[in-house]
Write an enzyme that holds these catalytic residues in place. Structure first.
Site, PDB file in Angstrom:
ATOM      1  N   GLY A 183       0.844  -1.192   0.000  1.00 18.12           N
ATOM      2  CA  GLY A 183       0.000   0.000   0.000  1.00 18.12           C
ATOM      3  C   GLY A 183       0.875   1.236   0.000  1.00 18.12           C
ATOM      4  N   CYS A 216       5.377  -5.954   1.261  1.00 14.65           N
ATOM      5  CA  CYS A 216       5.701  -4.527   1.261  1.00 14.65           C
ATOM      6  C   CYS A 216       5.090  -3.825   2.485  1.00 14.65           C
ATOM      7  CB  CYS A 216       5.237  -3.923  -0.066  1.00 14.65           C
ATOM      8  SG  CYS A 216       5.952  -2.324  -0.358  1.00 14.65           S
ATOM      9  N   TYR A 217       4.101  -2.976   2.315  1.00 16.85           N
ATOM     10  CA  TYR A 217       3.469  -2.346   3.488  1.00 16.85           C
ATOM     11  C   TYR A 217       2.977  -3.428   4.447  1.00 16.85           C
ATOM     12  CZ  TYR A 217       0.099   0.349   6.263  1.00 16.85           C
ATOM     13  OH  TYR A 217      -0.601   0.920   7.288  1.00 16.85           O
ATOM     14  N   HIS A 256       7.997  -7.143  -4.102  1.00  8.93           N
ATOM     15  CA  HIS A 256       6.708  -7.503  -4.704  1.00  8.93           C
ATOM     16  C   HIS A 256       6.811  -8.805  -5.503  1.00  8.93           C
ATOM     17  CE1 HIS A 256       4.398  -3.932  -3.709  1.00  8.93           C
ATOM     18  NE2 HIS A 256       5.515  -3.254  -3.878  1.00  8.93           N
ATOM     19  N   GLU A 270       4.421 -10.366  -6.759  1.00  8.30           N
ATOM     20  CA  GLU A 270       3.333 -10.432  -7.738  1.00  8.30           C
ATOM     21  C   GLU A 270       3.656  -9.754  -9.063  1.00  8.30           C
ATOM     22  OE1 GLU A 270       3.543  -8.597  -5.079  1.00  8.30           O
ATOM     23  OE2 GLU A 270       2.417  -6.736  -5.164  1.00  8.30           O
ATOM     24  N   ASP A 291     -18.876 -10.679 -22.210  1.00  7.85           N
ATOM     25  CA  ASP A 291     -19.437 -10.873 -20.865  1.00  7.85           C
ATOM     26  C   ASP A 291     -20.898 -11.322 -20.908  1.00  7.85           C
ATOM     27  OD1 ASP A 291     -17.030  -9.811 -20.314  1.00  7.85           O
ATOM     28  OD2 ASP A 291     -17.768  -7.894 -19.556  1.00  7.85           O
ATOM     29  N   LYS A 316     -11.598 -10.473 -16.309  1.00  3.68           N
ATOM     30  CA  LYS A 316     -11.969 -10.544 -17.728  1.00  3.68           C
ATOM     31  C   LYS A 316     -11.420 -11.800 -18.430  1.00  3.68           C
ATOM     32  CE  LYS A 316     -13.734  -8.597 -21.432  1.00  3.68           C
ATOM     33  NZ  LYS A 316     -15.058  -7.995 -21.515  1.00  3.68           N
TER      34      LYS A 316
END
Ligand code: XMP
Length: 512
Positions: free
Chosen positions: A51, A78-79, A168, A170, A226, A368
């Protein structure tokens, strides 16, 4: 299930994507969710996201008491690791020196033995982003890895299954990022990779049936990815109790109506109603040049048409809507974002209120690309699942200035040529969206012995991941040449073609 507590990082969705790619179901939850609520959700692990805040700022997001005492493994990122240190009695020190970008992570002996790095080499490239640093470990913790500028890049307390990384995992710049997340999920949390689209379909069908019982459901089918996936999933769950309404607003692409009818009525045997309302829309749009007015008129007219059709069907309790997970995250995020959960798609926006219907939203936990995967699993053809986005107001916003039938015919034909050539060149999946725009100017040309004064078509093709930013596609010149020569030769009234080489920002994808 893995619970991801949201401390406002721009990478939150990436964490969720990584976990789901590991075939483990996860949800992003508000950072201040009470421990008691988390317990009832029975997560197998918790990830504290990064964050933008500094632990020293006033009013920064804090986790609630008890999160670390649930007996559930926690990974702070991280945060998240600073919060873990701060909460558990360690010390975080403010630092003016911020560190962003690539760094080399070096594991110490504890790190080499750590489950988090099992099977990974002792030195690895990671992506750092931090200002503050941990200067005293909480009781029971040890350092597992460091970088040149960050002595506590990884801390862990294996007996309590608490782990924290300052970098990170990710982001794809962290070369072993996915492997680290996999280690957390499989070796530390004991998850199994069982979240598949097949299991999602079974579970959704059960939930849809449970929610709607014997009631009927209405679905606005637009032919986009969708709503198509939504309709087919609902059809599988409740069959004829689903009625799908497809409104031809006269602003659709070449052959679109025929394709939708043949797919959904003839192939899938949906309880399907086609409403031909083109004339109505065109009448309302006559002489209108302002794009926002066009959008409003189209949106309103759509709701009016849909409402009339729905009334003909008698009382229907539910409306199906293709809300996706990013819409849900945005609207429930504790860090701003709109407060209502309504898909931005103009077509369905005002419907639930007008029709006083309850919503069925089975796609609301999916991203998506997962909707596409679901479509494939449901057997939808690639031509449908791989479709490019097409705006709700359709070709109306591809004609700058007032709309006429003749102009619609011009832009529709040009649009079809652009798409066909991109498809034939094998570049369809490389392009995020392509369009042809009819400009409100005439330019001089020469045909045979005479001068002409005719229309200009602007061609645009972009790459993007979410439509928020976009870059123009560097097509080989031969493709641009084929598109250009086919448009001037085959589309009556056009003597010039230009290619749009602007990025978004500062331009937008559409021209109006
Ligand atoms: P812009 O032009 O804002 O477009 O860069 C971003 C994406 O949104 C689509 N778009 C719309 N979609 N109703 C829609 O359903 C609209 O009014 C609308 N305007 C733009 C655009 O095609 C692109 O994919």
């Amino acid at each position: 299930m893995i619970a991801i507590l949201d401390f406002g990082s721009q990478y939150n969705q990436l964490i969720a994507r990584c976990v789901r790619e590991c075939r483990v179901y996860c949800e992003i939850l508000p950072h201040d969710i009470p421990a008691s609520r988390l317990r009832t959700m029975k997560p197998q692990g918790i990830i504290l996201s990064g964050g933008p805040a500094s632990i020293f700022d006033k009013g920064v997001p804090m986790s609630r008491e008890g999160i670390f005492d649930l007996g559930v493994p926690v990974l702070g990122i991280c945060y998240g690791v600073q919060l873990m240190a701060h909460r558990l009695g360690g010390k975080v020190t403010a630092s003016l020196l911020r560190e962003y970008g690539p760094a080399e992570l070096v594991l110490n002996e504890a790190g080499k033995a750590s489950l988090l790095f099992a099977g990974l080499e002792g030195r690895q490239r990671i992506w750092m982003s931090h200002g503050d640093r941990i200067t005293k470990l909480p009781k029971g913790f040890r350092i597992a890895a460091a970088t040149v500028n960050c002595p506590v890049a990884v801390m862990e307390n294996p007996s309590r299954k608490l782990y924290g990384v300052q970098f990170h995992p990710e982001v794809h710049h962290t070369v072993n990022g996915i492997a680290i997340i996999q280690n957390f999920l499989f070796r530390i949390c004991g998850c199994s990779p069982t979240w598949t689209m097949g299991s999602f379909i079974e579970e959704s069908i059960r939930r849809i049936r449970e929610q709607v019982g014997d009631e009927r459901v209405l679905c606005a089918l637009s032919g986009g990815v969708d709503s198509s996936v939504l309709a087919v999933l609902l059809h599988k769950a409740i069959g004829r109790k689903l009625t799908s309404i497809f409104v031809d607003n006269g602003l659709l692409r070449e052959n679109e109506v025929e394709e939708v009818v043949s797919t959904f009525r003839d192939q899938y045997h949906l309880n399907f109603r086609l409403v031909r309302a083109g004339e109505r829309f065109l009448k309302k749009l006559a002489g209108v040049a302002d794009p926002e007015r066009k959008r409003k008129i189209i949106g309103r007219e759509f709701i009016a048409v849909f409402d009339e059709e729905a009334r003909k069907l008698g009382k229907i309790k539910y409306l199906a809507q293709g809300t996706l997970y990013p819409d849900v995250i945005e609207s429930t995020s504790s860090f701003g974002g709109p407060s209502v959960v309504i898909k931005s798609h103009h077509n369905v926006g005002g419907l639930p209120a007008k029709l006083k219907m309850s919503l069925v939203e089975p796609l609301r936990v999916l991203f998506k690309d997962e909707v596409r995967e679901l479509g494939r699993e449901l057997g939808l053809p690639e031509t449908l699942v791989g479709r490019h986005p097409f705006p709700g107001p359709g070709l109306a916003v591809r004609i700058l200035g007032p709309i006429t039938k003749d102009k619609l015919a011009v832009v529709r034909k040009a649009d079809a040529i652009v798409r066909e050539e991109i498809w034939k060149a094998g570049l369809f999946n490389h392009v995020w969206q392509d369009l042809a725009v009819l400009l409100p100017v005439r330019t001089v040309g020469v045909m045979g012995d005479g001068r002409t004064s005719e229309n200009v078509i602007a061609v645009r093709a972009v790459t993007s991941t979410d439509g928020m930013t976009a870059d123009w596609v560097r097509f080989p010149h031969e493709i641009l040449e084929r598109i250009s020569s086919r448009i001037v030769n085959e589309v009556k009234g056009v003597n010039r073609v230009v290619y749009d080489i602007s990025t978004k920002p500062p331009s937008t994808i559409e021209w109006e």
